[in-house]
Design a protein around this motif. Structure first.
Motif, short mmCIF file in Angstrom:
data_model
loop_
_atom_site.label_atom_id
_atom_site.label_comp_id
_atom_site.label_asym_id
_atom_site.label_seq_id
_atom_site.Cartn_x
_atom_site.Cartn_y
_atom_site.Cartn_z
N LEU A 12 0.71 16.87 2.36
CA LEU A 12 0.98 16.25 3.65
C LEU A 12 -0.22 15.45 4.18
CD1 LEU A 12 3.16 18.79 5.66
CD2 LEU A 12 3.74 16.45 5.00
N ALA A 13 -1.44 15.83 3.82
CA ALA A 13 -2.60 15.03 4.26
C ALA A 13 -2.54 13.63 3.68
CB ALA A 13 -3.90 15.73 3.86
N GLN A 14 -2.14 13.53 2.40
CA GLN A 14 -2.02 12.21 1.77
C GLN A 14 -0.92 11.39 2.43
OE1 GLN A 14 -2.53 15.07 0.24
NE2 GLN A 14 -4.17 14.80 -1.26
N ALA A 15 0.24 12.02 2.64
CA ALA A 15 1.35 11.31 3.27
C ALA A 15 1.00 10.88 4.69
CB ALA A 15 2.59 12.20 3.28
N HIS A 16 0.25 11.71 5.41
CA HIS A 16 -0.21 11.39 6.76
C HIS A 16 -1.13 10.16 6.73
CE1 HIS A 16 -1.89 13.28 10.75
NE2 HIS A 16 -1.69 11.99 10.85
N THR A 17 -2.05 10.15 5.75
CA THR A 17 -3.00 9.05 5.63
C THR A 17 -2.30 7.74 5.30
OG1 THR A 17 -4.74 10.60 4.96
CG2 THR A 17 -5.06 8.27 4.39
N LEU A 18 -1.33 7.79 4.40
CA LEU A 18 -0.53 6.60 4.10
C LEU A 18 0.16 6.10 5.36
CD1 LEU A 18 1.06 4.54 2.38
CD2 LEU A 18 2.64 6.41 1.78
N GLY A 19 0.77 7.00 6.11
CA GLY A 19 1.46 6.61 7.34
C GLY A 19 0.53 5.96 8.34
N ASP A 20 -0.67 6.49 8.47
CA ASP A 20 -1.64 5.91 9.42
C ASP A 20 -2.00 4.48 9.02
OD1 ASP A 20 -1.63 8.29 10.79
OD2 ASP A 20 -3.58 8.98 10.01
N SER A 21 -2.15 4.24 7.72
CA SER A 21 -2.50 2.88 7.27
C SER A 21 -1.34 1.92 7.50
CB SER A 21 -2.91 2.90 5.79
OG SER A 21 -1.81 3.16 4.93
N LEU A 22 -0.12 2.39 7.29
CA LEU A 22 1.05 1.54 7.55
C LEU A 22 1.18 1.22 9.03
CD1 LEU A 22 3.69 3.13 5.19
CD2 LEU A 22 3.14 0.70 5.27
N ARG A 23 0.96 2.22 9.85
CA ARG A 23 1.07 2.02 11.30
C ARG A 23 0.05 1.00 11.79
NH1 ARG A 23 0.90 7.38 14.79
NH2 ARG A 23 3.14 7.42 14.27
N GLU A 24 -1.14 1.03 11.20
CA GLU A 24 -2.18 0.09 11.60
C GLU A 24 -1.89 -1.32 11.12
OE1 GLU A 24 -6.99 -0.68 10.96
OE2 GLU A 24 -6.07 1.16 10.19
N GLN A 25 -1.47 -1.47 9.87
CA GLN A 25 -1.32 -2.79 9.27
C GLN A 25 0.07 -3.39 9.45
OE1 GLN A 25 -3.83 -4.43 8.05
NE2 GLN A 25 -5.34 -2.79 8.03
N ASN A 26 1.09 -2.54 9.51
CA ASN A 26 2.49 -3.01 9.57
C ASN A 26 3.26 -2.20 10.59
OD1 ASN A 26 2.76 -4.87 6.88
ND2 ASN A 26 1.43 -3.12 6.48
N PRO A 27 2.92 -2.34 11.86
CA PRO A 27 3.52 -1.49 12.89
C PRO A 27 5.02 -1.67 13.05
CG PRO A 27 2.25 -3.28 13.88
CD PRO A 27 1.94 -3.30 12.42
#
Length: 326
Positions: A13-28
């Motif tokens: 889940l830490a990896q999936a969380h990190t991916l989500g954070d990057s998507l939210r920042e770059q492709n909201p």
């Protein structure tokens, strides 16, 4: 509308969380869903640590004979085998979604994915090759390893809603129902060899050689990373789209990947900041907490090995021994 999803058990889940954070920042504007191949209710979980993203548990998408898949597969195989079933679920239950993108959880998105969206206006399916140029050394992995594990890397695949994509997903589901195994002796490596048929069987499939896509240990021999005015580039001119940290272990922070010996931080200082960033984000997203949870759907390896070896009873003894030793 574009939907992005990943797949993981609770330990990732830490990896999936990190991916989500990057998507939210770059492709909201993208919707992001974590497909959870696990059970939350059976675990004593600190819910304050859960990612602030939608979790869609695998038992909610009605996979036929899912219990049988759990009997057949280990955790890697199972998390891979359900991939086309999630595509199928979204196609059938989310008619407003035009594009569906899958990323492995150990990925960070570094840029707006306009290039991908533009391609999905013209193509039904987009895949990426592991490498676009040969290796010229004797390191591991080599081209034979790529042949064994697949020319394309299916830590990423994207589709546009279309008749061709729907046919592809139906066919892929059928193949991964029983044949999503790591069995290199018999030419199988989870979903990847089956997916090599995509450009042959289906229409408008793009093999995207953009050097900023799916950057990872397997193609760093041809891609140098640099940061220019706060933005990451490949070979100084191609925007880095997403980096795939396959095989990186936070317990071994000085190793690029457990799957190779070509790339190291001493000779590739250009990638050190990328991995420092990833390590810090994993720690911030509670990697040390999540990594020790066990997946409820996976049986012990010894039982799995017995179940799998039953189909090899007519195999020559020396080959059967290799199965038990693997």
């Amino acid at each position: 509308m574009t939907l992005v999803f990943t797949l993981c058990s609770v330990n990732y889940l830490a990896q999936a969380h990190t991916l989500g954070d990057s998507l939210r920042e770059q492709n909201p504007g993208f919707e992001y869903i974590i497909g959870l191949v696990d059970k939350l209710e059976t675990k004593d979980i600190d819910k304050s640590k859960l990612p602030d993203y939608q979790l869609l548990e695998v038992n909610k998408i009605n996979i036929p004979d899912f219990e049988g898949m759990c009997d057949r597969y280990d955790i890697t195989e199972l998390n891979t085998a359900v991939k086309p079933y999630y595509f199928d679920y979204f196609l059938k239950n989310r008619p407003e979604i035009t594009n569906i993108v899958y990323f492995d959880p150990d990925i960070i998105v570094f840029d707006k994915l306009t290039h991908l969206e533009n391609n999905l206006e013209k193509y039904n399916i987009v895949v990426t090759p592991h490498i676009t140029t040969p290796y010229y050394d004797d390191k591991w992995q080599n081209e034979e390893d790529v042949v064994n594990t697949g020319v394309f890397n299916f830590g990423f695949v994207a589709i546009r809603r279309s008749e061709s994509a729907e046919k592809m997903i139906n066919w892929w589901c059928a193949k991964l129902y029983k044949e999503c195994v790591i069995d290199l002796c018999n030419g199988l490596f989870v979903d990847q060899h089956w997916a090599e048929f995509f450009p042959v069987f289906f229409d408008k499939v793009l093999i995207d050689k953009h050097l900023g896509n799916n950057v990872a240990y397997w193609n760093l021999h041809e891609r140098v990373c640099s940061i220019i005015e706060g933005k990451w580039f490949i070979n100084e001119k191609i925007p880095l789209q997403f980096f795939h940290y396959s095989g990186y272990l936070i317990a071994k922070p000085n190793e690029v990947s457990k799957y190779q010996n070509r790339i190291d931080f001493e000779h590739r200082t250009d990638i050190v900041p990328l991995f420092e960033l990833y390590k810090n984000q994993l720690l911030n997203n509670n990697e040390l907490y999540w990594k020790n949870f066990k997946c409820d759907y996976v049986k012990p390896k010894r039982i799995k090995r017995y179940l799998r070896v039953r189909k090899y009873l007519k195999m020559p003894l020396e080959k059967l021994a290799q199965v038990f030793e693997s």
